[in-house]
Scaffold this motif. Structure first.
Motif, PDB file in Angstrom:
ATOM      1  N   ASN A   1       2.156 -16.289   8.428  1.00  0.00           N
ATOM      2  CA  ASN A   1       1.490 -15.144   9.064  1.00  0.00           C
ATOM      3  C   ASN A   1       1.625 -13.915   8.174  1.00  0.00           C
ATOM      4  O   ASN A   1       2.672 -13.270   8.146  1.00  0.00           O
ATOM      5  CB  ASN A   1       2.088 -14.867  10.440  1.00  0.00           C
ATOM      6  N   TYR A   2       0.568 -13.605   7.443  1.00  0.00           N
ATOM      7  CA  TYR A   2       0.553 -12.438   6.565  1.00  0.00           C
ATOM      8  C   TYR A   2      -0.013 -11.255   7.346  1.00  0.00           C
ATOM      9  O   TYR A   2      -1.154 -11.298   7.814  1.00  0.00           O
ATOM     10  CB  TYR A   2      -0.300 -12.710   5.326  1.00  0.00           C
ATOM     11  N   ILE A   3       0.784 -10.204   7.480  1.00  0.00           N
ATOM     12  CA  ILE A   3       0.335  -9.017   8.214  1.00  0.00           C
ATOM     13  C   ILE A   3      -0.694  -8.277   7.363  1.00  0.00           C
ATOM     14  O   ILE A   3      -0.400  -7.859   6.236  1.00  0.00           O
ATOM     15  CB  ILE A   3       1.520  -8.087   8.553  1.00  0.00           C
ATOM     16  N   LYS A   4      -1.908  -8.114   7.900  1.00  0.00           N
ATOM     17  CA  LYS A   4      -2.997  -7.531   7.127  1.00  0.00           C
ATOM     18  C   LYS A   4      -3.536  -6.235   7.703  1.00  0.00           C
ATOM     19  O   LYS A   4      -4.153  -5.453   6.979  1.00  0.00           O
ATOM     20  CB  LYS A   4      -4.143  -8.548   7.003  1.00  0.00           C
ATOM     21  N   ILE A   5      -3.363  -6.000   8.991  1.00  0.00           N
ATOM     22  CA  ILE A   5      -3.925  -4.803   9.620  1.00  0.00           C
ATOM     23  C   ILE A   5      -2.832  -4.075  10.383  1.00  0.00           C
ATOM     24  O   ILE A   5      -2.104  -4.669  11.176  1.00  0.00           O
ATOM     25  CB  ILE A   5      -5.094  -5.168  10.558  1.00  0.00           C
ATOM     26  N   LEU A   6      -2.703  -2.782  10.110  1.00  0.00           N
ATOM     27  CA  LEU A   6      -1.784  -1.889  10.833  1.00  0.00           C
ATOM     28  C   LEU A   6      -2.505  -0.566  11.054  1.00  0.00           C
ATOM     29  O   LEU A   6      -2.828   0.140  10.085  1.00  0.00           O
ATOM     30  CB  LEU A   6      -0.507  -1.651  10.027  1.00  0.00           C
ATOM     31  N   HIS A   7      -2.777  -0.246  12.310  1.00  0.00           N
ATOM     32  CA  HIS A   7      -3.455   1.018  12.618  1.00  0.00           C
ATOM     33  C   HIS A   7      -2.796   1.678  13.812  1.00  0.00           C
ATOM     34  O   HIS A   7      -2.321   0.999  14.740  1.00  0.00           O
ATOM     35  CB  HIS A   7      -4.941   0.790  12.931  1.00  0.00           C
TER      36      HIS A   7
ATOM     37  N   LYS B   1      -1.916 -15.613  10.579  1.00  0.00           N
ATOM     38  CA  LYS B   1      -1.390 -16.600  11.538  1.00  0.00           C
ATOM     39  C   LYS B   1      -1.807 -18.030  11.203  1.00  0.00           C
ATOM     40  O   LYS B   1      -2.411 -18.747  12.003  1.00  0.00           O
ATOM     41  CB  LYS B   1      -1.834 -16.236  12.948  1.00  0.00           C
ATOM     42  N   ALA B   2      -1.506 -18.478   9.974  1.00  0.00           N
ATOM     43  CA  ALA B   2      -1.796 -19.853   9.545  1.00  0.00           C
ATOM     44  C   ALA B   2      -3.280 -20.184   9.710  1.00  0.00           C
ATOM     45  O   ALA B   2      -3.662 -21.218  10.260  1.00  0.00           O
ATOM     46  CB  ALA B   2      -0.937 -20.853  10.313  1.00  0.00           C
ATOM     47  N   PHE B   3      -4.133 -19.267   9.197  1.00  0.00           N
ATOM     48  CA  PHE B   3      -5.592 -19.434   9.229  1.00  0.00           C
ATOM     49  C   PHE B   3      -6.152 -19.427  10.662  1.00  0.00           C
ATOM     50  O   PHE B   3      -7.237 -19.937  10.913  1.00  0.00           O
ATOM     51  CB  PHE B   3      -6.019 -20.692   8.483  1.00  0.00           C
ATOM     52  N   ILE B   4      -5.400 -18.794  11.577  1.00  0.00           N
ATOM     53  CA  ILE B   4      -5.921 -18.517  12.922  1.00  0.00           C
ATOM     54  C   ILE B   4      -5.684 -17.030  13.165  1.00  0.00           C
ATOM     55  O   ILE B   4      -4.722 -16.637  13.846  1.00  0.00           O
ATOM     56  CB  ILE B   4      -5.203 -19.353  14.008  1.00  0.00           C
ATOM     57  N   PRO B   5      -6.507 -16.134  12.577  1.00  0.00           N
ATOM     58  CA  PRO B   5      -6.224 -14.699  12.640  1.00  0.00           C
ATOM     59  C   PRO B   5      -6.019 -14.221  14.070  1.00  0.00           C
ATOM     60  O   PRO B   5      -6.812 -14.530  14.972  1.00  0.00           O
ATOM     61  CB  PRO B   5      -7.454 -14.056  11.992  1.00  0.00           C
ATOM     62  N   THR B   6      -4.940 -13.469  14.273  1.00  0.00           N
ATOM     63  CA  THR B   6      -4.511 -13.043  15.603  1.00  0.00           C
ATOM     64  C   THR B   6      -4.083 -11.587  15.555  1.00  0.00           C
ATOM     65  O   THR B   6      -3.493 -11.136  14.569  1.00  0.00           O
ATOM     66  CB  THR B   6      -3.339 -13.916  16.097  1.00  0.00           C
ATOM     67  N   CYS B   7      -4.372 -10.844  16.618  1.00  0.00           N
ATOM     68  CA  CYS B   7      -4.004  -9.431  16.706  1.00  0.00           C
ATOM     69  C   CYS B   7      -3.119  -9.204  17.921  1.00  0.00           C
ATOM     70  O   CYS B   7      -3.146  -9.977  18.889  1.00  0.00           O
ATOM     71  CB  CYS B   7      -5.247  -8.553  16.790  1.00  0.00           C
ATOM     72  N   ASP B   8      -2.347  -8.132  17.879  1.00  0.00           N
ATOM     73  CA  ASP B   8      -1.451  -7.795  18.974  1.00  0.00           C
ATOM     74  C   ASP B   8      -1.228  -6.285  18.964  1.00  0.00           C
ATOM     75  O   ASP B   8      -1.632  -5.584  18.021  1.00  0.00           O
ATOM     76  CB  ASP B   8      -0.114  -8.542  18.826  1.00  0.00           C
ATOM     77  N   TYR B   9      -0.550  -5.795  20.009  1.00  0.00           N
ATOM     78  CA  TYR B   9      -0.208  -4.385  20.121  1.00  0.00           C
ATOM     79  C   TYR B   9       1.296  -4.236  19.890  1.00  0.00           C
ATOM     80  O   TYR B   9       2.082  -5.078  20.311  1.00  0.00           O
ATOM     81  CB  TYR B   9      -0.599  -3.844  21.493  1.00  0.00           C
ATOM     82  N   MET B  10       1.665  -3.150  19.218  1.00  0.00           N
ATOM     83  CA  MET B  10       3.063  -2.942  18.852  1.00  0.00           C
ATOM     84  C   MET B  10       3.448  -1.498  19.139  1.00  0.00           C
ATOM     85  O   MET B  10       2.662  -0.568  18.935  1.00  0.00           O
ATOM     86  CB  MET B  10       3.277  -3.270  17.374  1.00  0.00           C
TER      87      MET B  10
END
Length: 751
Positions: A113-119, A132-141
């Motif tokens: 899981n390579y972190i690519k987006i942080l906004h 996420k192992a070629f299943i791109p996934t987003c979340d809130y932090m």
């Protein structure tokens, strides 16, 4: 046909040769100062087992750098990144990794899981996406009570985040809405620029819109603020792609700039849920005699005032590794706006029933203008949103989104061209000089793991420093800048640098000739200091000259001290001299006379080599450097030959000292006895032992012979072994020929 191909090949081979003595070799492309890793003054952050530190979010409201890496997110102190305030893991599951591996990807590297987006969102939470192992996934932090917390509200990341960690992408959060440019599918064959919202809008899956693109940068420009035309904000996209407009038998890549309108809602029938405002144009960064366009690698925009002052700074590299040139070009927002709002369009024309040729469109252009935002003119015509636009306008932009005219660089030439260095990233800061003028300072990352610090003075580009960052070298993957700090990310770690490291300039001349807008020589403090508001109120005590490097006000320094050096006959002597600047010309003199290269003297960039040194090479040596007609003496040497009689005397003295030491030691140990005190040898040894014991501090006293015989024996053995080694060391300074070696190693003396 074959003749034309042959001519093209000849041109491709000829072009690099024509540039060899040109742009790449001009003095202003040489960094004035090279700063090694050991003295760059930076702070390094890395954590064992974590890689790919390539995503950053500056949270100045929290005084934190949020750093995304492989399967980990860090919160670091913005002033000192070695201080880790929080960390959260976001790994893939075994099942996700196995599925990814079964699809042919590398489980150890790709299937992570390579972190690519942080906004940052409007509610102060953060939006984070990973591959996420070629299943791109987003979340809130969120960050609370000293912890980074992933909320577990995972969303599908397709179209937001890349599948492949090595794929270029870009994104921007605009008023709480994510705009992104990446691929929609596993294979990367469906490139898209999209807005993720309730009114989700994206580009067409057509080669006329995006043709095998590499997405580079996205920027939101608030053109809707205080504009008399009632225009809309724009989202600009920078990328490179395979050109459709060139007549070529092989693929030719070009750099592009595209734009869409923030308020675009898509069309009612034509272009439903697609951009109605998508336009693109070629981005031109010209290099003389270069047949293949340079490709954009990174973009940074700077807006000193309102949006009309915005300038985009872009770094470019060659398409061919064998033609290694990099460049920086700048683009004004008004020039970009003119191409999109007033330029001609290109249109495809079928030739001989199969071949498509793109030419300038000369027919009628529908009204409202295709690709235009809804403005006051459109509203007067009754079009209040893109849903009201007529099909004629929408069909035109669907078929012909490409502009005929390219966006030209400012002054129609690069700010900087450098040969042999691949630029990767760029950020720009504004520095206010001593006289109150503003200068844009560029920090350019390179593939070799360094950062160039450069500024343009009325068309003259000055590279003040090249700062080495990683050892061994690692390509710079990301650059971010705050008011005072620069943050540089790579595969192996992050380095924090000060943007104004004036302490590197130790002499007045060095400080002034650096022409660094951040720095000036403080006559009161006798040091190079960072310019501040106090200095601007008392300019008489500060020296700074950016336009021409005028250092005549610098005080004179006393360079009369010399270093005495002795050498052996026929030896090779090396005299060190490191000038302050890579642009300086080094000059050596012997007894006031210039030294020229010969069989005896070899002048290197940092030293002077003297071969077969003899009586004739003795004398007073001085090393000076000349930069912009200013001469600085760096070092002086008094070189004297070590004569044979002096050598023999020195050998006798050393041998006598060694003999005396051996005799005294053996007397103390009772190994030798004198004729007149034979009976007291044993007592003498005991006295030596007792004296040694009594002279020790209480906490370090050795055990007495009567208290611990074993301890005493061990002590004697250690003393004997140590003395033996000392004797061997002293003996080794005398060569077999009876001469003493003075700073002599492999036939060479180094001073």
């Amino acid at each position: 046909m074959m003749f034309l191909l042959g001519v093209l090949c000849v041109l491709c081979v000829w072009s690099p040769a024509t540039l060899t003595g040109g742009l790449g070799s001009t003095p202003n492309t040489i960094p004035r100062k090279t700063v090694p890793v050991s003295s760059n003054g930076g702070r390094l952050f890395r954590e064992e087992g974590v890689w790919n530190y390539t995503t950053m979010l500056l949270r100045e409201d929290l005084n934190m750098l949020i750093l995304g890496a492989r399967e980990a997110i860090f919160a670091l102190d913005l002033d000192d990144i070695t201080v880790k305030k929080a960390k959260v893991y976001w790994p893939v599951t075994n099942k996700e990794q196995k599925v990814c591996s079964n699809k042919g990807k590398d489980a150890a590297n790709d299937c992570k899981n390579y972190i690519k987006i942080l906004h940052k969102r409007n509610d102060d939470r953060m939006y984070v996406c990973g591959t996420k192992a070629f299943i791109p996934t987003c979340d809130y932090m969120s960050y609370a009570d000293g912890n980074l917390i992933l909320e577990g509200k995972q969303e599908d990341g397709k179209g937001k985040c890349p599948f492949d960690p090595s794929q270029r992408y870009t994104s921007e959060m605009v008023d709480g809405v994510l705009y992104s440019a990446t691929s929609m599918n596993f294979r990367g064959s469906e490139p898209v620029m999209m807005r993720s919202s309730e009114e989700s809008i994206r580009t067409e899956f057509a080669s006329t819109w995006l043709n095998e693109p590499n997405f580079i940068h996205m920027a939101h420009i608030r053109e809707g603020d205080s504009t008399p035309e009632g225009d809309d904000d724009k989202i600009y996209l920078f990328f490179s792609e395979t050109a459709v407009e060139y007549d070529s038998y092989t693929k030719v890549d070009v750099s592009r700039i595209a734009r869409v309108c923030k308020g675009d809602l898509g069309g009612l029938r034509t272009l439903q849920r697609k951009w109605t405002s998508f336009l693109k144009a070629r981005l031109d960064c010209p290099i003389p005699n270069n047949n293949l366009p340079l490709l954009v690698q990174d973009v940074f925009h700077l807006c000193p005032g309102n949006w009309t002052t915005c300038v985009f700074y872009a770094v470019f590299t060659s398409q061919l590794d064998s033609f290694q040139y990099s460049a920086v070009c700048a683009y004004k927002i008004e020039d970009i706006q003119t191409v999109f709002s007033k330029g001609k369009f290109k249109a495809p024309v079928t030739v001989e029933t199969s071949f498509v040729k793109w030419v300038m469109y000369s027919g009628d252009v529908p009204d409202p203008r295709p690709g235009a935002c809804i403005d006051n003119n459109a509203r007067r015509m009754g079009f209040t949103s893109s849903l009201d636009l007529p099909d004629k306008t929408l069909q035109f932009i669907k078929d012909k989104p490409l502009m005929d005219q390219a966006v030209k660089a400012s002054e129609e030439k690069p700010l900087l061209v450098k040969r042999g260095t691949a630029f990767t990233r760029i950020v720009v800061a504004t520095a206010t000089a001593l006289n109150g003028t503003s200068h844009q300072v560029m920090f350019i990352g390179t593939k070799s793991g360094s950062v160039l610090k450069a500024v343009n003075y009325d068309g003259e580009m000055v590279i003040m420093e090249e700062i080495q960052l990683f050892e061994p070298s690692e390509p710079v993957k990301i650059l971010r800048i705050s008011n005072t700090k620069l943050y540089v990310g790579s595969e192996v770690g992050v380095v924090q640098l000060s943007i104004s490291e004036c302490g590197r300039y130790h002499k007045c001349l060095d400080c002034v000739l650096a022409r660094d807008p951040y720095c000036g020589w403080d006559l009161n403090a006798d040091k190079c200091s960072t310019i501040n508001s106090t200095h601007r109120t008392r300019t008489s005590t500060m020296i700074q000259s950016l336009s021409d490097g005028d250092a005549r006000r610098c005080p004179q320094t006393d360079d009369s001290k010399s270093v005495s050096v002795s050498f052996l006959h026929d030896n090779t002597v090396k005299l060190w001299c490191q000038p302050y600047s890579n642009l300086a010309q080094v000059q050596w003199q012997l007894n006031g006379q210039p030294i020229k290269a010969s069989n005896t003297f070899q002048i290197l960039s940092d030293s002077l080599m003297i071969f077969n040194a003899s009586e004739d090479t003795s004398g007073h040596y001085t090393c000076s450097s000349v930069e912009r007609n200013y001469t600085t003496q760096h070092v002086a040497y008094d070189l004297k030959i070590c004569k044979k009689e002096n050598t023999l005397v020195a050998i006798v003295v050393v041998l006598s000292l060694i003999l005396a030491v051996l005799v005294i030691w053996n007397l103390c140990k009772g190994h030798l006895s004198l004729p007149f005190c034979h009976s007291r040898v044993k007592d003498t040894a005991n006295v030596c032992e007792q004296s040694l014991y009594e002279n020790q501090p209480p906490e370090h006293k050795l055990a007495s012979p009567t208290e611990n015989m074993n301890s005493n024996n061990n002590h004697v053995n250690v003393q004997r072994h140590s003395s033996s080694r000392e004797t061997d060391r002293l003996s080794s300074t005398v060569g077999s020929s009876g001469q003493i070696s003075l700073k002599y190693r492999d036939g060479e003396s180094e001073i």
